[in-house]
Design a protein around this motif. Sequence first.
Motif, mmCIF file in Angstrom:
data_model
loop_
_atom_site.group_PDB
_atom_site.id
_atom_site.type_symbol
_atom_site.label_atom_id
_atom_site.label_comp_id
_atom_site.label_asym_id
_atom_site.label_seq_id
_atom_site.Cartn_x
_atom_site.Cartn_y
_atom_site.Cartn_z
ATOM 1 N N TYR A 96 0.837 -1.206 0.000
ATOM 2 C CA TYR A 96 0.000 0.000 0.000
ATOM 3 C C TYR A 96 0.865 1.246 0.000
ATOM 4 N N GLU B 158 -2.044 2.091 -9.042
ATOM 5 C CA GLU B 158 -3.132 2.574 -8.205
ATOM 6 C C GLU B 158 -4.071 1.453 -7.802
ATOM 7 N N VAL C 124 -5.102 0.486 -4.026
ATOM 8 C CA VAL C 124 -6.492 0.503 -3.539
ATOM 9 C C VAL C 124 -6.867 -0.864 -2.972
ATOM 10 N N LYS D 234 -5.138 -1.629 0.287
ATOM 11 C CA LYS D 234 -5.703 -0.868 1.396
ATOM 12 C C LYS D 234 -7.017 -1.471 1.859
ATOM 13 N N LYS D 235 -7.873 -1.805 0.891
ATOM 14 C CA LYS D 235 -9.170 -2.372 1.274
ATOM 15 C C LYS D 235 -9.000 -3.688 2.011
#
Lengths: 362, 508
Positions: free
Chosen positions: B387, B394, B398, B401-402
Amino acid sequence: MATLARLQARLPGLREECFRRNRSVDEHRKKEYKAAVKIQSWFRGCRVRAYIRYLNNIIIIIQKWWRGYQGRRYFRKMVETAYFIMKMNFYNEMAVRIQKRWRGYYDRKYTHNYYALKKYLEAISVNNEIVRKELNEYAEMKEKEKKKKDLEKKEKEKEHQARKMHYLLSTEQIAGIYNSPFSKSPDPMELLLRKSKPLSHSQQPAKNHLICELCDWSNCTRSPTFPAAQPLPPIGRQKPQGPFRDTAEVLRQRYKPLEPTLRVAASINSLEKAREEIKREEWRNRVHDNEFLPFSSYHKNEKYDPSIHRSGKYGQETYGVKHFREVQPKKWIADKDFQTVLPSIVLFERFGKTYSRTGQIV
Amino acid sequence: MSQRQVLQVFEQYQRARTQFVQAVAELASRSQNIEPRSNSGVMALLRPLLLDVVPTIQQTAALALGRLANYNDELAEAVVKGDILPQLVCSLSEQNRFYKKAAAFVLRAVGKHSPQLAQAIVQCGALETLVICLEDFDPGVKEAAAWALGYIARHNSELSQAVVDAGAVPLLVLCIQEPEIALKRIAASTLSDISKHSPELAQTVVDAGAIAHLAQMILNPDAKLKRQVLSALSQIAKHSVDLAELVVEAEIFPVVLTCLKDSDEYVKKNGATLTREIAKHTPELSQLIVNAGGVAAVIDCIGSCRGTVRLPGIMMLGYVAAHSENLSMAVIVSKGIPPLCTCLIEENEDHIKAAAAWALGQVGRHTPEHARAVAVANVLPTLLSMYMDAHSSEDLQVKAKKALKNILQKCTYLPALEPLLHDAPPNILKHIVGQFSKVLPHDSKARRLFVTTGGLKKVQEIKAEPGSLLQEYINTINNCYPEEIVRYYSPGYSEILLERVENYHPVL
């Protein structure tokens, strides 16, 4: 008379007196009238007020009782509802307790059954193990097959090489390259050479055909095996001097295909073959080989062979052929037939009498 | 005499034509001989030879055209512009099988480059003729026709619909049943290309009875055929639940699992794709796959491959785990997490890493048990580093992170959370500290460990706005400890002590 005179003397004054009295009375009349009205009204008012007071008291009593009754009723209703609500709350509480226990039990047992889940997961891992084992076995089997195929291919290659290089075999006089005199035993290639048969050259082209066929055929990269055009005569050749015929004609005549006559093309025994063919066909189509011979003299003593249908005991029934009506003479009372009264049916009269009696001997 | 001379002239001319056409065909088979600009004149020369009297010349001319068009899309456009296609289509119906093969080859070569060229082929009415070729006796002709139809249908759904409207699908299903392997391959690949665009097209293919035959061919030993068959089935199954159920009813499990062990990489990939397309629709279908041992097979498949081939397997595990916590637990029990972790670490491609991160997030997000299983595999620091890494794409950031957020919200395994305290950015830190604040008040051993590993110190150093959620969490944590400890660990405590020493007047 005197009174009369006195009266008459008072007469003019009477009128005035009368007027004076009426006037005075009139003057006071209104006042008296009003006073009388006042007194009367006040008295009537008193009376009515007393009456009203009386009614009021009565009404108050009635209303008091009535309102008390209504209030008590309402109160009673309120008490009942409150009681009812209290009971319902209590029941709800108890129901909640029961439902809580039941739902917990049910969910733990059936919906989110921990033990079932655990068993399921264990079963899955066991199943996975089995599947993995089987797949590994399958993969190993495939590997082995592939290895075997590769090995076989190599073997074939080697053998082919040996067959091609058969001339390298060592002889009595000259030791071949695979059979060095300095080594104790010959090379395995030498042994292979000894075993193999020499390759003949005409067999070679067949091998390469199949390998490239599959991909080249569809990609159209291999040139197609069309029937090529007819080979044309070589161009630019000088016409030979002299009374020679045209080369093309000569070649055409030389290589003209044979056109034999019918006599030549037919084989020697074709006539006999054709005859035999006809005989065979007739034999095929015949039912039996017994020749058809004319009547009486030839078949005097021959017993008739009935067909299968007739020779069994379940052959033809005699009814309908030999007799049409059942007749049991033993049961007859008398010999004579009935005496007819009415004209009988003509057809039935002829029963038993249409043919001669000789047929009945059967 | 003169007649012979005339004949000789004609024969010379014929021979010259034959030689020319054969030479062009020969040269065209090697790509270095073709140069687009100089060869545009060749089209004009080859075109009349297509109508030659001699069949050989016709066939060789068609062959040469096909090879030229195959090489380059400019040449294919030149073929279209030169009005050659209508002639080909007309003569296709009358000629012998070699010509048909060569003509179908030309159509295929033209149609494969772009949708516009394929549209041009459709507009000149080639589809009906190709469908008629599919009924021919010779398998080579059928194969060439099916290949051409496949390349046309590949581009978009309108062209696919045109192919279907020409009545190709039942004939293709018949072609699949033929004994020649090459024909089966091509027919399967064409059905795959037709059904990939939309559910209606897939339904048309299914209505022709293709699924049963495709399912039978999974057992065939030929690797390329298996690739195409698996691809066709996955294109059918991907559109809707009903189609996926129809595919499953053809009893492909557990046979498909053997394909996952095949030696050919692309067979494995297509097999994993098929299981993925089936598993993604509903929990029941995923359950079916898990019960058949599919998860174990896919996990082994991921472990044995490298690169893009792994991607469908990873996604399949993610889809299965996403449906319900029982399925996710099944994935964990089948030892699914270690291969996913190795994928995350080893692979170079960002999209594969993103898929692995997503799958791990789906596995770990359900309950603390799941999160613990993921955390124990020591994968959280990797996710965090991905992350934070500026080089990752990108999409990867993302997804990482999720996944991290989902796992952290359920994770109560503190030893795994400790190392994250030190490097995490504030938005992740909030979740970590939140989890600590939930666990610490109830567990004394954990509190002790928290102090000894330096976690309390780190928490004191965090700057948070008063009133924010982070501050509340920090307060909760601080309330778990006696005041002196908290003050001892607060930053700058040594300075405070020294100041006190300075300001102290000794009592004499």
